[in-house]
Write a protein that holds these residues in place. Structure first.
Motif, PDB file in Angstrom:
ATOM      1  N   ILE A  14       8.300 -19.374  62.172  1.00 31.23           N
ATOM      2  CA  ILE A  14       9.526 -18.972  62.385  1.00 31.23           C
ATOM      3  C   ILE A  14      10.078 -19.416  63.673  1.00 31.23           C
ATOM      4  CG2 ILE A  14      11.128 -16.889  62.809  1.00 31.23           C
ATOM      5  CD1 ILE A  14       8.900 -15.241  61.472  1.00 31.23           C
ATOM      6  N   SER A  15      11.170 -20.090  63.657  1.00 35.15           N
ATOM      7  CA  SER A  15      11.763 -20.658  64.984  1.00 35.15           C
ATOM      8  C   SER A  15      13.216 -19.962  65.587  1.00 35.15           C
ATOM      9  CB  SER A  15      12.168 -22.161  64.888  1.00 35.15           C
ATOM     10  OG  SER A  15      12.763 -22.487  63.802  1.00 35.15           O
ATOM     11  N   PHE A  16      13.383 -19.600  66.645  1.00 35.77           N
ATOM     12  CA  PHE A  16      14.878 -19.038  67.058  1.00 35.77           C
ATOM     13  C   PHE A  16      15.651 -19.802  67.963  1.00 35.77           C
ATOM     14  CE2 PHE A  16      11.399 -15.693  66.421  1.00 35.77           C
ATOM     15  CZ  PHE A  16      12.330 -14.779  65.553  1.00 35.77           C
ATOM     16  N   ASP A  17      16.843 -19.737  67.544  1.00 40.62           N
ATOM     17  CA  ASP A  17      18.116 -20.561  68.369  1.00 40.62           C
ATOM     18  C   ASP A  17      18.214 -19.610  69.598  1.00 40.62           C
ATOM     19  OD1 ASP A  17      19.881 -18.413  67.655  1.00 40.62           O
ATOM     20  OD2 ASP A  17      21.004 -19.739  66.225  1.00 40.62           O
ATOM     21  N   LYS A  18      19.147 -20.270  70.283  1.00 41.79           N
ATOM     22  CA  LYS A  18      19.300 -19.691  71.705  1.00 41.79           C
ATOM     23  C   LYS A  18      20.138 -18.189  71.424  1.00 41.79           C
ATOM     24  CE  LYS A  18      24.061 -22.082  72.288  1.00 41.79           C
ATOM     25  NZ  LYS A  18      24.966 -20.797  71.570  1.00 41.79           N
ATOM     26  N   ASP A  19      20.527 -17.888  70.467  1.00 43.79           N
ATOM     27  CA  ASP A  19      21.428 -16.387  70.215  1.00 43.79           C
ATOM     28  C   ASP A  19      20.208 -15.731  69.368  1.00 43.79           C
ATOM     29  OD1 ASP A  19      23.797 -17.265  71.297  1.00 43.79           O
ATOM     30  OD2 ASP A  19      24.185 -18.130  69.240  1.00 43.79           O
ATOM     31  N   ASN A  20      18.982 -16.012  69.424  1.00 43.43           N
ATOM     32  CA  ASN A  20      17.892 -15.107  68.763  1.00 43.43           C
ATOM     33  C   ASN A  20      18.044 -15.109  67.082  1.00 43.43           C
ATOM     34  OD1 ASN A  20      15.973 -14.954  70.772  1.00 43.43           O
ATOM     35  ND2 ASN A  20      16.953 -13.038  71.386  1.00 43.43           N
ATOM     36  N   VAL A  21      18.755 -16.021  66.511  1.00 43.94           N
ATOM     37  CA  VAL A  21      18.862 -16.246  65.184  1.00 43.94           C
ATOM     38  C   VAL A  21      17.546 -16.944  64.709  1.00 43.94           C
ATOM     39  CG1 VAL A  21      20.176 -16.945  63.236  1.00 43.94           C
ATOM     40  CG2 VAL A  21      21.409 -16.037  65.077  1.00 43.94           C
ATOM     41  N   GLY A  22      16.864 -16.173  63.806  1.00 43.10           N
ATOM     42  CA  GLY A  22      15.441 -16.842  63.318  1.00 43.10           C
ATOM     43  C   GLY A  22      15.690 -17.528  62.162  1.00 43.10           C
ATOM     44  N   ALA A  23      14.891 -18.493  61.909  1.00 42.29           N
ATOM     45  CA  ALA A  23      14.664 -19.379  60.952  1.00 42.29           C
ATOM     46  C   ALA A  23      13.545 -19.576  60.393  1.00 42.29           C
ATOM     47  CB  ALA A  23      15.479 -20.723  61.181  1.00 42.29           C
ATOM     48  N   LEU A  24      13.325 -19.190  59.126  1.00 39.94           N
ATOM     49  CA  LEU A  24      12.030 -19.112  58.324  1.00 39.94           C
ATOM     50  C   LEU A  24      11.580 -20.684  57.701  1.00 39.94           C
ATOM     51  CD1 LEU A  24       9.139 -17.628  57.474  1.00 39.94           C
ATOM     52  CD2 LEU A  24      10.682 -16.965  55.685  1.00 39.94           C
ATOM     53  N   THR A  25      10.468 -21.150  58.061  1.00 40.35           N
ATOM     54  CA  THR A  25      10.128 -22.237  57.122  1.00 40.35           C
ATOM     55  C   THR A  25       8.858 -21.728  56.515  1.00 40.35           C
ATOM     56  OG1 THR A  25      10.921 -23.721  59.048  1.00 40.35           O
ATOM     57  CG2 THR A  25       9.197 -24.782  57.188  1.00 40.35           C
ATOM     58  N   VAL A  26       8.924 -22.077  55.277  1.00 41.46           N
ATOM     59  CA  VAL A  26       7.778 -21.341  54.367  1.00 41.46           C
ATOM     60  C   VAL A  26       6.879 -22.779  53.962  1.00 41.46           C
ATOM     61  CG1 VAL A  26       6.958 -20.313  52.209  1.00 41.46           C
ATOM     62  CG2 VAL A  26       8.903 -19.339  53.652  1.00 41.46           C
ATOM     63  N   THR A  27       5.619 -22.815  54.398  1.00 37.80           N
ATOM     64  CA  THR A  27       4.814 -23.867  54.072  1.00 37.80           C
ATOM     65  C   THR A  27       3.740 -23.714  52.711  1.00 37.80           C
ATOM     66  OG1 THR A  27       3.094 -23.180  55.762  1.00 37.80           O
ATOM     67  CG2 THR A  27       4.947 -24.833  56.268  1.00 37.80           C
TER      68      THR A  27
END
Length: 100
Positions: A14-27
């Motif tokens: 999971i990565s977060f942008d400057k606004d704390n919006v997360g993005a999930l990358t499933v491997t």
């Protein structure tokens, strides 16, 4: 990640942008990956997460006890990435760490 059949399995990140919006990358692939995606839909839909935190409380006799309290963490909080990890752990049984 998650314990699967007795072994730790990394499922994604999971990565977060400057606004704390997360993005999930499933491997991972398969049923476990699908379960993680479903759990992430729950997390991503919320602007505030309810998580457990511990708090040390000093007793009158000088001893210290640990109390667990529920707190609400808003997306705008600097604690939101950690709250996301905690929420996924407490509610769905996933393990993670900030930045990994």
């Amino acid at each position: 990640g998650r314990m699967v059949k007795g072994s730790f399995q990394s499922l994604g990140s999971i990565s977060f942008d400057k606004d704390n919006v997360g993005a999930l990358t499933v491997t991972a692939k398969g049923e476990e990956a699908d379960k993680l995606k479903k759990a992430w839909e729950d997390v991503a839909a919320q602007d505030m997460l309810s998580v457990r935190r511990n708090k040390r409380v000093k007793q009158a006799d000088g001893s210290t006890v640990m109390n667990f309290i529920g707190v609400n963490v808003e997306r705008s909080s600097e604690d939101y990435p950690q709250a996301t990890i905690d929420y996924l752990s407490n509610r769905y049984g996933y393990f993670g760490k900030p930045g990994g």
